[in-house]
Scaffold this motif. Sequence first.
Motif, short mmCIF file in Angstrom:
data_model
loop_
_atom_site.label_atom_id
_atom_site.label_comp_id
_atom_site.label_asym_id
_atom_site.label_seq_id
_atom_site.Cartn_x
_atom_site.Cartn_y
_atom_site.Cartn_z
N ILE A 1 46.60 54.36 51.86
CA ILE A 1 46.17 53.12 51.21
C ILE A 1 47.13 52.89 50.06
N ILE A 2 47.77 51.73 50.05
CA ILE A 2 48.76 51.41 49.02
C ILE A 2 48.23 50.29 48.15
N VAL A 3 48.12 50.59 46.85
CA VAL A 3 47.75 49.58 45.86
C VAL A 3 49.07 49.16 45.22
N PRO A 4 49.45 47.88 45.35
CA PRO A 4 50.79 47.47 44.91
C PRO A 4 50.93 47.38 43.39
N ALA A 5 52.16 47.55 42.94
CA ALA A 5 52.47 47.28 41.54
C ALA A 5 52.11 45.82 41.28
N PRO B 1 38.49 44.36 29.16
CA PRO B 1 39.91 44.72 29.09
C PRO B 1 40.42 45.11 30.47
N CYS B 2 41.65 44.73 30.76
CA CYS B 2 42.25 45.01 32.07
C CYS B 2 43.55 45.79 31.91
N MET B 3 43.91 46.47 32.99
CA MET B 3 45.18 47.18 33.09
C MET B 3 45.90 46.63 34.31
N VAL B 4 47.23 46.73 34.28
CA VAL B 4 48.04 46.30 35.42
C VAL B 4 48.86 47.50 35.88
N LEU B 5 48.95 47.67 37.19
CA LEU B 5 49.78 48.75 37.73
C LEU B 5 51.25 48.35 37.60
N THR B 6 52.04 49.21 36.98
CA THR B 6 53.47 48.95 36.84
C THR B 6 54.24 49.65 37.95
N ALA B 7 53.59 50.50 38.69
CA ALA B 7 54.16 51.15 39.88
C ALA B 7 53.02 51.25 40.89
N ARG B 8 53.36 51.21 42.15
CA ARG B 8 52.31 51.26 43.16
C ARG B 8 51.60 52.62 43.16
N MET B 9 50.41 52.62 43.72
CA MET B 9 49.63 53.84 43.90
C MET B 9 49.47 54.04 45.41
N VAL B 10 49.67 55.25 45.88
CA VAL B 10 49.49 55.56 47.31
C VAL B 10 48.50 56.71 47.41
N TYR B 11 47.45 56.48 48.20
CA TYR B 11 46.40 57.49 48.40
C TYR B 11 46.31 57.80 49.88
N ARG B 12 46.27 59.08 50.21
CA ARG B 12 46.08 59.50 51.61
C ARG B 12 44.65 59.99 51.75
N VAL C 1 50.01 52.55 34.61
CA VAL C 1 49.35 51.34 34.15
C VAL C 1 49.73 51.01 32.73
N LYS C 2 49.56 49.73 32.39
CA LYS C 2 49.70 49.29 31.01
C LYS C 2 48.66 48.18 30.78
N GLN C 3 48.43 47.85 29.53
CA GLN C 3 47.46 46.82 29.18
C GLN C 3 47.89 45.48 29.77
N TRP C 4 46.94 44.76 30.36
CA TRP C 4 47.18 43.44 30.94
C TRP C 4 46.81 42.39 29.91
N THR C 5 47.69 41.41 29.69
CA THR C 5 47.42 40.36 28.71
C THR C 5 47.38 38.98 29.33
N GLY C 6 47.47 38.91 30.65
CA GLY C 6 47.45 37.63 31.35
C GLY C 6 46.04 37.13 31.60
N ALA C 7 45.92 36.17 32.48
CA ALA C 7 44.62 35.59 32.84
C ALA C 7 43.74 36.63 33.51
#
Length: 143
Positions: A45-49, A27-38, A11-17
Amino acid sequence: MQPKIVEWPHVKQWTGATPPWVDEGRPCMVLTARMVYRTAAGQLIIVPAGYVTDLASIPRFLWSVLPPHGELMTAAILHDWLCSHGGGLLGVPRSYADGLFKQCAGLYPVTPWKRKASYRAVRVCGRGGWVNGWHTWPEPITA
């Protein structure tokens, strides 16, 4: 089957809307790579970048005790994804999202009181987002 994080989120800091499922000003974060949880049942369950999250909607005055980042960050990302997209896209009930938060939080060396307090906060405070339609948002915001 043992639940597992198959691919860790970056994740990194999100500066968009601010996305509609986050209270304005948080404050928000954005995933820069997907997350996969089993899950324990073997479901992936895949949380997309590009997904934007506020991690945990914990009131600021509690951050010194229950920070929205740290050891519960992955559980918070998973829960936010399921709350913002679970009902509309995935067809899962809120109780499923809350239960997976608890399951994922159990993967970390979190003190039992902190895990219970976080899960109770999710059960009590998470209702607002679900009722207000987070779960009907159609697509992730992309960075």
